[in-house]
Scaffold this active site. Structure first.
Site, PDB file in Angstrom:
ATOM      1  N   HIS A 157       0.814  -1.211   0.000  1.00 29.79           N
ATOM      2  CA  HIS A 157       0.000   0.000   0.000  1.00 29.79           C
ATOM      3  C   HIS A 157       0.853   1.269   0.000  1.00 29.79           C
ATOM      4  CE1 HIS A 157      -3.769   2.129   0.512  1.00 29.79           C
ATOM      5  NE2 HIS A 157      -3.108   2.963   1.312  1.00 29.79           N
TER       6      HIS A 157
ATOM      7  N   HIS B  23      -5.255   4.987  10.104  1.00 30.25           N
ATOM      8  CA  HIS B  23      -4.201   5.992  10.254  1.00 30.25           C
ATOM      9  C   HIS B  23      -4.661   7.145  11.146  1.00 30.25           C
ATOM     10  CE1 HIS B  23      -6.249   6.383   6.373  1.00 30.25           C
ATOM     11  NE2 HIS B  23      -6.108   7.688   6.440  1.00 30.25           N
TER      12      HIS B  23
ATOM     13  N   ASP C  20      -6.690  17.674   9.257  1.00 33.51           N
ATOM     14  CA  ASP C  20      -8.064  17.306   8.932  1.00 33.51           C
ATOM     15  C   ASP C  20      -8.054  16.765   7.516  1.00 33.51           C
ATOM     16  OD1 ASP C  20      -8.932  18.239  11.361  1.00 33.51           O
ATOM     17  OD2 ASP C  20     -10.505  19.526  10.543  1.00 33.51           O
TER      18      ASP C  20
ATOM     19  N   HIS D 252      -8.706   7.083  11.844  1.00 30.35           N
ATOM     20  CA  HIS D 252      -9.798   6.519  11.055  1.00 30.35           C
ATOM     21  C   HIS D 252      -9.200   5.472  10.131  1.00 30.35           C
ATOM     22  CE1 HIS D 252      -8.168   9.620   8.390  1.00 30.35           C
ATOM     23  NE2 HIS D 252      -8.583   8.848   7.406  1.00 30.35           N
TER      24      HIS D 252
HETATM   25 FE   LIG Z   1      -7.591   8.847   5.487  1.00 30.19          FE
END
Ligand SMILES: [Fe+2]
Length: 388
Positions: free
Chosen positions: A263, A300, A306, A336
């Site tokens: 990834h 992460h 933000d 999240h």
């Molecule tokens: Fe993200």
């Protein structure tokens, strides 16, 4: 824009006499940024670009903040923003801070009765739906689905739409928007490992010169206020210009994704940078090809940033319950990650069709009243494995 570009006629030597067929002079204007240190262009006008006739009533355009401090993940249903006839009135700020205002717009009509200039901010318009032409005093740029339009502060422009069905994600940036420095050499040329190159840019073309006098309304945004000025000459009266400061377009479909055996982190999707946020393009691509790879991202912690994601098209691999025009906001301070099921489901998949625009801001975003109207209200619980 670190490419030299020119349109129309101008004198061979800068700051020298340049005369019209009738012997009178054209009027030179240096249009620069960052004092005299940033990119600039030299313009030649038919008339003095300074002929203000009248200044009308100013309109406060400051976003109305609903939540200044928060830690809740959000999902906004972007296409629920009501279309409005006028381009400026249709723009609804959603998430803002001192560096950037991010908003949505669904304008129905072309701008024909006035011209617009944002003197506060560089503007990024991402065209989700609609076709037309960005008309500026430095030339025109046709646009279509997937185009980013980068309009440096101070550019006078009009939007011309072909139909009434238009959807735009926009950002007003109070810092200059550039392409990432790591993809440019010391002269500004894009390097071989850049996911796009100079040929991909849509540069202004078809310079239209209007030698007209009368009354021309120019709406100028400055310090969050929209000023109404009446000029005695047509704002599009440039006969020629050259330099580096001008608007340009770039299609998200021309972003060549960088992939790997495992990834790849979000910076590989980066398309633009500023000193206060980045803009990234998530495009259709082949998945990671290590035999044991997990294509969906790991959880992460964006502890400093933000993360706003605007979903354009295709299935977004790490999300459920997402559709075109949706926005998710993952605020700084909490981790999240992929939604339950999507992490496991991504294993063995070979490609994704997802198309999305991400804006990561280095300071927290405040939510506006407009955002509250299209917020689903429960997204923050969507990672629960056993929702009640
Ligand atoms: Fe993200």
């Amino acid at each position: 824009m670190p490419i030299y570009h020119k349109l129309g006629q101008f004198p061979q030597k800068r700051h020298t006499q340049f005369r019209k067929p009738d012997g009178n002079l054209y009027y030179e204007q240096l249009f620069g940024t960052i004092g005299f240190d940033g990119m600039s262009s030299l313009l030649y006008h038919v008339h003095r670009p300074t002929q203000v006739k009248e200044i009308g009533k100013a309109l406060d355009m400051s976003p109305k903040i609903a939540e200044a401090k928060h830690i809740k993940s959000r999902k906004l249903i972007g296409f629920n923003v009501e279309p409005k006839a006028d381009f400026l009135e249709s723009r609804e700020p959603m998430m803002v801070n001192n560096d950037i205002h991010i908003g949505l717009a669904a304008p129905k009509r072309s701008m024909t009765t006035y011209f617009y200039k944002n003197s506060d901010a560089d503007e990024m318009l991402f065209i989700h739906r609609g076709t037309g032409k960005l008309k500026t005093f430095l030339g025109n740029i046709p646009f279509e689905y997937g185009d980013y339009l980068i309009i440096p502060r101070g550019m006078i422009y009009q939007m011309e739409f072909d139909t009434e069905d238009n959807r735009i994600l926009y950002a007003e940036s109070f810092h200059p928007i550039y392409t990432p420095k790591r993809y440019r050499n010391w002269f500004g040329q894009l390097l071989e490992h850049s996911p796009f190159c100079e040929r991909d840019y849509k540069l202004p073309q078809d310079l239209e010169t209007h030698d007209e006098t009368g009354e021309f309304i120019l709406k100028i945004k400055k310090q969050g206020v929209l000023h109404h000025l009446v000029y005695a000459t047509h704002p599009f009266d440039v006969v020629g210009w050259d330099g580096y400061n001008y608007p340009y377009g770039f299609s998200i479909h021309n972003f060549e994704p960088i992939t790997g055996r495992v990834h790849q982190p979000p910076p590989v999707h980066q398309t633009f940078e500023t000193s206060a946020f980045v803009i990234c393009s998530f495009c259709p691509r082949l998945y990671d090809y290590h035999p044991k790879s997990i294509p969906a991202p790991y959880n992460h912690s964006n502890i400093d940033s933000d993360e706003m994601l605007y979903y354009v098209d295709g299935d977004f691999m790490s999300r459920t319950g997402i559709g075109p025009g949706y926005i998710s906001l993952h605020p700084a301070g909490i981790p999240h990650g992929p939604h339950p099921g999507t992490y496991e489901a991504s294993i063995g998949k070979t490609e994704t069709k997802e198309l999305a625009v991400m804006i990561d801001t280095f300071k927290p975003l405040q939510l506006t009243e407009n955002a509250m109207k299209i917020d689903d209200g429960k997204y923050y619980t969507s990672w629960l494995e056993n929702p009640s």
